[in-house]
Write an enzyme that holds these catalytic residues in place. Structure first.
Site, short mmCIF file in Angstrom:
data_model
loop_
_atom_site.label_atom_id
_atom_site.label_comp_id
_atom_site.label_asym_id
_atom_site.label_seq_id
_atom_site.Cartn_x
_atom_site.Cartn_y
_atom_site.Cartn_z
N LYS A 152 0.70 -1.34 0.08
CA LYS A 152 0.16 0.59 0.31
C LYS A 152 0.89 1.34 -0.16
CE LYS A 152 -4.05 2.78 2.37
NZ LYS A 152 -4.29 2.60 3.78
N HIS A 168 8.61 9.26 21.10
CA HIS A 168 9.59 9.88 21.64
C HIS A 168 8.84 10.19 22.68
CE1 HIS A 168 13.60 10.68 23.74
NE2 HIS A 168 13.33 8.78 23.63
N HIS A 205 15.82 20.69 18.76
CA HIS A 205 15.25 19.18 19.19
C HIS A 205 15.30 18.31 17.20
CE1 HIS A 205 11.91 16.80 19.30
NE2 HIS A 205 11.02 17.17 18.96
N ILE A 246 26.42 22.91 23.25
CA ILE A 246 27.35 22.15 22.16
C ILE A 246 25.48 21.00 21.54
CG2 ILE A 246 29.10 20.06 21.45
CD1 ILE A 246 30.01 22.94 23.22
N PHE A 251 23.87 16.82 22.61
CA PHE A 251 24.78 16.12 23.93
C PHE A 251 23.46 16.94 24.49
CE2 PHE A 251 28.57 16.15 21.56
CZ PHE A 251 28.91 15.44 22.15
N HIS A 298 19.53 15.90 26.81
CA HIS A 298 18.66 15.62 26.71
C HIS A 298 17.35 16.20 27.88
CE1 HIS A 298 14.86 12.96 25.46
NE2 HIS A 298 15.29 12.77 24.52
N ARG A 342 19.46 5.49 22.34
CA ARG A 342 19.02 5.21 20.53
C ARG A 342 20.61 5.56 20.30
NH1 ARG A 342 15.15 9.78 19.84
NH2 ARG A 342 16.00 10.20 21.70
N ASP A 394 20.39 12.52 18.11
CA ASP A 394 21.31 13.23 17.23
C ASP A 394 22.60 12.90 16.77
OD1 ASP A 394 18.30 13.80 16.05
OD2 ASP A 394 18.63 15.67 17.34
N ARG A 422 9.00 10.56 11.75
CA ARG A 422 8.29 10.90 13.12
C ARG A 422 7.51 11.11 13.36
NH1 ARG A 422 9.91 12.76 18.48
NH2 ARG A 422 11.55 10.62 18.19
N ARG A 444 -5.49 23.10 27.61
CA ARG A 444 -5.84 24.63 26.95
C ARG A 444 -4.78 25.19 28.35
NH1 ARG A 444 -5.26 28.73 29.61
NH2 ARG A 444 -6.53 30.69 29.10
C1 ACO Z 1 15.94 14.35 19.25
C2 ACO Z 1 16.49 15.18 20.14
O1 ACO Z 1 15.21 16.30 20.09
S1 ACO Z 1 16.70 15.05 21.31
C3 ACO Z 1 17.56 16.65 21.52
C4 ACO Z 1 18.64 17.32 20.68
N1 ACO Z 1 18.85 18.62 20.86
C5 ACO Z 1 20.25 19.09 21.48
O2 ACO Z 1 20.81 18.40 21.31
C6 ACO Z 1 20.68 20.70 21.71
C7 ACO Z 1 21.69 20.68 22.47
N2 ACO Z 1 21.47 20.62 23.99
C8 ACO Z 1 20.01 21.32 25.05
O3 ACO Z 1 20.36 22.31 24.38
C9 ACO Z 1 19.55 20.65 25.66
O4 ACO Z 1 19.78 19.63 26.66
C10 ACO Z 1 17.95 19.73 25.82
C11 ACO Z 1 17.34 21.60 24.69
C12 ACO Z 1 17.53 18.86 24.85
C13 ACO Z 1 17.38 19.24 26.82
O5 ACO Z 1 17.32 20.73 27.48
P1 ACO Z 1 17.21 21.11 29.31
O6 ACO Z 1 16.22 19.83 29.17
O7 ACO Z 1 16.80 22.72 29.58
O8 ACO Z 1 17.99 20.06 29.64
P2 ACO Z 1 18.76 20.43 31.18
O9 ACO Z 1 17.93 20.46 32.12
O10 ACO Z 1 19.69 18.58 31.55
O11 ACO Z 1 20.59 21.15 31.44
C14 ACO Z 1 21.04 21.25 32.40
C15 ACO Z 1 22.49 22.35 32.64
O12 ACO Z 1 23.33 21.76 31.67
C16 ACO Z 1 23.46 22.41 30.52
N3 ACO Z 1 23.33 21.53 29.26
C17 ACO Z 1 22.41 20.97 28.81
N4 ACO Z 1 22.72 21.03 27.43
C18 ACO Z 1 23.51 21.50 27.25
C19 ACO Z 1 24.31 20.91 26.29
N5 ACO Z 1 23.97 20.79 24.82
N6 ACO Z 1 25.57 21.92 25.99
C20 ACO Z 1 26.07 22.75 26.66
N7 ACO Z 1 25.51 22.87 27.97
C21 ACO Z 1 24.03 21.71 28.25
C22 ACO Z 1 22.29 23.32 30.42
O13 ACO Z 1 22.65 24.37 30.20
C23 ACO Z 1 22.37 23.37 31.95
O14 ACO Z 1 23.15 24.53 32.09
P3 ACO Z 1 22.33 25.75 33.35
O15 ACO Z 1 21.99 24.53 34.70
O16 ACO Z 1 23.46 26.39 33.78
O17 ACO Z 1 21.50 26.26 32.91
O1 OAA Z 2 11.66 13.96 24.20
C1 OAA Z 2 12.68 14.33 23.52
O2 OAA Z 2 11.93 15.50 24.49
C2 OAA Z 2 13.41 14.88 21.94
C3 OAA Z 2 13.81 13.68 21.27
O3 OAA Z 2 14.90 12.80 22.09
C4 OAA Z 2 13.17 12.81 20.23
O4 OAA Z 2 12.11 13.74 20.49
O5 OAA Z 2 12.92 11.94 20.28
#
Ligand code: ACO
Ligand code: OAA
Length: 376
Positions: A72, A187, A222, A256, A259, A261, A270, A312, A337, A356
């Site tokens: 399909k 996810h 994301h 960075i 890195f 989550h 993963r 990622d 996704r 809401r």
């Molecule tokens: C498939 C996906 O969508 S997976 C996610 C993909 N996104 C990324 O790789 C972007 C980089 N990562 C990030 O921005 C974050 O880790 C997120 C958005 C994924 C999660 O955000 P949060 O839940 O707010 O992270 P968390 O609470 O664990 O952060 C703790 C601390 O580590 C820091 N931190 C988290 N991730 C990173 C990173 N990749 N690089 C540097 N510092 C980081 C935060 O700034 C925070 O510091 P603070 O307390 O001084 O503000």
């Molecule tokens: O669950 C999240 O916040 C982000 C993620 O890893 C995904 O959507 O695959």
């Protein structure tokens, strides 16, 4: 057993926003399950089409059901002429995620979901046609060719690679695409899925739900992180350079990409899976730079910040080794996704109340109206 992360603070972190039977993320034990099945098992043994069926129809298909479903999907790969015309208008320097968003939205104009009883057919159409949309635009914009998007490759991942490169993919590449699509399929209440559910809760149509979700996935915090991770690792020629570069970025408090989550605390299940496939591909192409650089980044981030690679990070090198242009990385995430998003839309519709939430007000109180002539 992995401990669940302590979740609180802004961004609705730790707040339960609804129920789902689709997926668990970061619970003790396996870490990630789709309808109770461990992700490691699924990535090793399943076809992506089987996973889409599992998410969307609620059970693993038997052989006959999977064959019929694959057939399909194969039959739904063609693009309507009006959609091709729209894609041909989108400039070469557009971001491919914007192309996906427009492509999905235009499909909603041409093949509108008039009634929720049509949802399964509309979903299958999106699953089948998204690889056609992105590769048709990409090859037209970049090479000036109008490709034929119907193909007899069985898998969605293989279909994408064949249209992109104009030749049948190797078994290894088709397998890696299959694994990648499985890893990205679902996810729980991540940002883009939540977008889709909020939209669904207003009883909107399925194309609006998915178009909104594509917009949410596009951001570098994301889905866009796989492209951003590629930009990062390509800056370094050796692991030593990578270490020095990352230390500088951390000192400057830069994010960075690839890195950390929002839910996982110590690892993203993963990552180990895609990392293994990235290594196989690195060996295939004889890479001596990108993979060692990526591994060093992983070591440094854990050593310095206890931050781990999310899904990622090693996807970047894996896709690159298969000759996929960086700007097409996040659209591949969409191709996968869409199965999770639409399974959530179905779940929301089946037990709906409009989403809401409330807000804590932080603005001024009792503001007095000032006529326009008297305003400073
Ligand atoms: C498939 C996906 O969508 S997976 C996610 C993909 N996104 C990324 O790789 C972007 C980089 N990562 C990030 O921005 C974050 O880790 C997120 C958005 C994924 C999660 O955000 P949060 O839940 O707010 O992270 P968390 O609470 O664990 O952060 C703790 C601390 O580590 C820091 N931190 C988290 N991730 C990173 C990173 N990749 N690089 C540097 N510092 C980081 C935060 O700034 C925070 O510091 P603070 O307390 O001084 O503000
Ligand atoms: O669950 C999240 O916040 C982000 C993620 O890893 C995904 O959507 O695959």
């Amino acid at each position: 057993m992995a401990e669940a992360k302590q979740l609180s603070g802004a961004g609705l972190r730790g707040q339960v926003a609804g129920e789902t039977a689709l997926c668990t993320v970061g619970k003790s034990g396996a870490g990630l399950t789709y309808r109770g099945y461990d992700i490691a098992d699924l990535a090793e043994k399943a076809q992506f089409e089987e996973i889409a069926y599992l998410l969307l129809r609620g059970k693993l298909p038997n052989r006959q059901e999977l064959d019929a479903y694959t057939k399909k999907l194969q039959s739904l790969r063609g693009l309507p002429a009006a959609l091709k015309t729209v894609l041909e208008q989108i400039p070469k320097d557009a971001h491919p995620m914007d192309v996906m968003r427009t492509g999905c939205s235009m499909l909603g104009n041409l093949e509108t979901e008039e009634d929720f009883s049509e949802q399964d057919d509309k979903i299958d159409r999106m699953l089948a046609v998204f690889p056609s949309i992105i590769t048709y635009w990409y090859r037209f914009a970049h090479e000036g060719v109008r490709i034929e998007t119907e193909s007899d490759v069985d898998s969605i991942g293989g279909h994408f690679l064949e249209l992109l490169h104009g030749k049948k993919p190797s078994e290894l590449h088709e397998r890696v695409m299959n694994v990648s699509l499985i890893l990205y399929a679902e996810h729980e209440f991540n940002a883009s899925t939540f977008t889709a559910r909020v939209c669904a809760s207003t009883l909107s149509d399925i194309h609006s739900c998915v178009t909104g979700a594509i917009g949410s996935l596009r951001g570098p915090l994301h889905g866009g992180a796989n492209e951003a991770a590629m930009a990062l690792i390509q800056k370094f020629k050796t692991p030593e350079e990578a270490e020095e570069g990352l230390m500088g970025m951390l000192e400057r408090k830069e994010k960075i990409m690839g890195f950390g989550h929002a839910i996982y605390k110590e690892s993203d299940p993963r990552n180990a899976i895609i990392k293994q496939w990235s290594k196989k591909l690195a060996d295939e192409v004889g890479d001596t730079v990108l993979y060692p650089v990526s591994e060093r980044c992983e070591e440094v981030m854990w050593r310095e910040k206890k931050l781990f690679c999310n899904a990622d990070f090693f996807h970047a090198s894996a896709y690159h080794f298969m000759g996929i242009p960086t700007e097409l990385f996040t659209p591949i995430f969409v191709m996968s996704r869409v199965s999770g998003w639409t399974a959530h839309v179905k779940e929301q519709r089946a037990n709906n109340r409009i989403i809401r939430p409330s807000a804590d007000y932080t603005g001024p109180a009792d503001a007095k109206w000032v006529p326009i002539e008297e305003r400073p």
